[in-house]
Write an enzyme that holds these catalytic residues in place. Structure first.
Site, mmCIF file in Angstrom:
data_model
loop_
_atom_site.group_PDB
_atom_site.id
_atom_site.type_symbol
_atom_site.label_atom_id
_atom_site.label_comp_id
_atom_site.label_asym_id
_atom_site.label_seq_id
_atom_site.Cartn_x
_atom_site.Cartn_y
_atom_site.Cartn_z
ATOM 1 N N ASN A 9 -0.788 6.013 -6.021
ATOM 2 C CA ASN A 9 -1.607 6.509 -4.906
ATOM 3 C C ASN A 9 -2.964 5.808 -4.974
ATOM 4 O O ASN A 9 -3.783 6.141 -5.833
ATOM 5 C CB ASN A 9 -1.746 8.038 -5.043
ATOM 6 C CG ASN A 9 -2.700 8.628 -4.028
ATOM 7 O OD1 ASN A 9 -3.099 7.965 -3.062
ATOM 8 N ND2 ASN A 9 -3.082 9.880 -4.240
ATOM 9 N N HIS A 94 -1.408 16.426 -1.352
ATOM 10 C CA HIS A 94 -2.157 16.032 -2.555
ATOM 11 C C HIS A 94 -3.295 17.027 -2.775
ATOM 12 O O HIS A 94 -3.859 17.552 -1.809
ATOM 13 C CB HIS A 94 -2.709 14.608 -2.393
ATOM 14 C CG HIS A 94 -3.273 14.069 -3.670
ATOM 15 N ND1 HIS A 94 -4.549 14.343 -4.074
ATOM 16 C CD2 HIS A 94 -2.712 13.325 -4.656
ATOM 17 C CE1 HIS A 94 -4.759 13.774 -5.258
ATOM 18 N NE2 HIS A 94 -3.662 13.149 -5.634
ATOM 19 N N GLU A 96 -6.272 16.650 -3.369
ATOM 20 C CA GLU A 96 -7.519 16.317 -2.654
ATOM 21 C C GLU A 96 -7.432 16.736 -1.187
ATOM 22 O O GLU A 96 -8.439 17.104 -0.586
ATOM 23 C CB GLU A 96 -7.807 14.811 -2.807
ATOM 24 C CG GLU A 96 -8.264 14.489 -4.239
ATOM 25 C CD GLU A 96 -7.880 13.120 -4.755
ATOM 26 O OE1 GLU A 96 -7.510 12.254 -3.954
ATOM 27 O OE2 GLU A 96 -7.941 12.925 -5.987
ATOM 28 N N GLU A 166 1.084 18.066 -10.363
ATOM 29 C CA GLU A 166 -0.189 17.466 -10.729
ATOM 30 C C GLU A 166 -1.207 18.557 -11.037
ATOM 31 O O GLU A 166 -1.832 19.102 -10.111
ATOM 32 C CB GLU A 166 -0.722 16.613 -9.574
ATOM 33 C CG GLU A 166 0.180 15.471 -9.183
ATOM 34 C CD GLU A 166 -0.609 14.359 -8.515
ATOM 35 O OE1 GLU A 166 -0.611 13.249 -9.047
ATOM 36 O OE2 GLU A 166 -1.252 14.611 -7.490
ATOM 37 N N SER A 212 -3.974 11.576 -14.661
ATOM 38 C CA SER A 212 -4.459 10.654 -15.698
ATOM 39 C C SER A 212 -3.332 10.001 -16.494
ATOM 40 O O SER A 212 -3.440 9.816 -17.709
ATOM 41 C CB SER A 212 -5.450 11.356 -16.629
ATOM 42 O OG SER A 212 -6.591 11.772 -15.895
#
Ligand code: PEP
Length: 249
Positions: A9, A94, A96, A166, A212
């Site tokens: 991404n 996502h 975000e 995630e 990460s």
């Protein structure tokens, strides 16, 4: 055996020229043949990506999609546009998008259905915040999110969905969930999918880990029983580190 899928991404990074450079470098990398590698550049670089990746095994994805088909929705990009631009995958929900654009499980579910109805593959993101993990409600949060984003998706389509677990506290922070922590949630997701669908369907669904992921931690994470790939942010912006993650599968 489930497929191993690594998606990069790019987020809001790389203009057209920089994208072309990264894609050219990626094309030169040797990638393990049994792994599906996907790049998700910004919309403005999709056409260039198709041109450069022609003849390569690397697949193309987008970072989001509109719920609308067409019309007066300034700034939005429809699924038909993504399809015609050459995308086969679309990231939806996502963290975000959840955080900055207040996307709900309901909206993400509708986007996932839109992607599936148009023959593309949604990569649907779920994951708890640090506060939720520390509050001991990871299981509750992830269960609610998975149920919400999969609501009304029939078994024959469910197997086509990629779920990306995630943990929000691990995204872009350099903090990775330990392989055991990640496996624990992946197993929970697999068990939940078994109860929502069946063991056969749950066994087919690819569940990626994201947060990460780097070349030096990828192998251990990806060797966990229920981790079928990775959704990679920062480390996908360099061709050699993205390739190293693909090859760690
Ligand atoms: C992501 O944004 O999906 C992500 C996992 O980012 P990073 O790898 O940088 O943590």
């Amino acid at each position: 055996m489930r497929k191993k899928i690594i998606a990069g991404n790019w987020k809001m990074n790389k203009d057209v020229e920089e994208s072309a450079q990264l894609l050219e470098e990626l094309k030169k990398q040797t990638l393990a043949p049994g792994v599906t590698a996907i790049v998700c550049p910004p919309y403005t670089s999709l056409t260039e990506a198709v041109r450069i990746l022609k003849g390569s095994s690397i697949q193309l994805g987008a970072q989001d999609v509109s719920l609308q088909d067409d019309g007066a929705y300034t700034g939005e990009i429809s699924i038909r546009m993504l399809k015609s631009a050459g995308c086969s995958y679309v990231i939806v929900g996502h963290s975000e998008r959840r955080q900055y654009f207040k996307e709900s499980d309901e909206l993400i579910n509708a986007k996932a259905k839109k992607v599936l109805a148009n023959g593309l593959t949604p990569i649907v993101c779920v994951g708890e915040t640090l506060q939720e993990r520390e509050g001991g409600i990871t299981e509750k949060i992830v269960t609610t999110q998975v149920k919400g984003v999969m609501a009304g998706i029939p078994a024959e389509d469910a197997a086509k969905v990629i779920i990306a677990y995630e943990p929000v506290w691990a995204i872009g922070t350099g903090k990775t969930a330990s392989p055991a922590q990640a496996q624990e949630v992946h197993k929970l997701i697999r068990t939940l999918l078994t109860s929502l669908y069946s063991a056969t369907v749950a066994d087919e669904i690819v569940v990626q880990y994201g947060g990460s992921v780097k070349p030096d931690n990828a192998k251990e994470l990806l060797s966990q029983l229920d981790i079928d790939g990775a959704l990679v942010g920062g480390a996908c912006l360099k061709a050699d580190s993205f390739a190293a993650i693909v090859n760690a599968c």
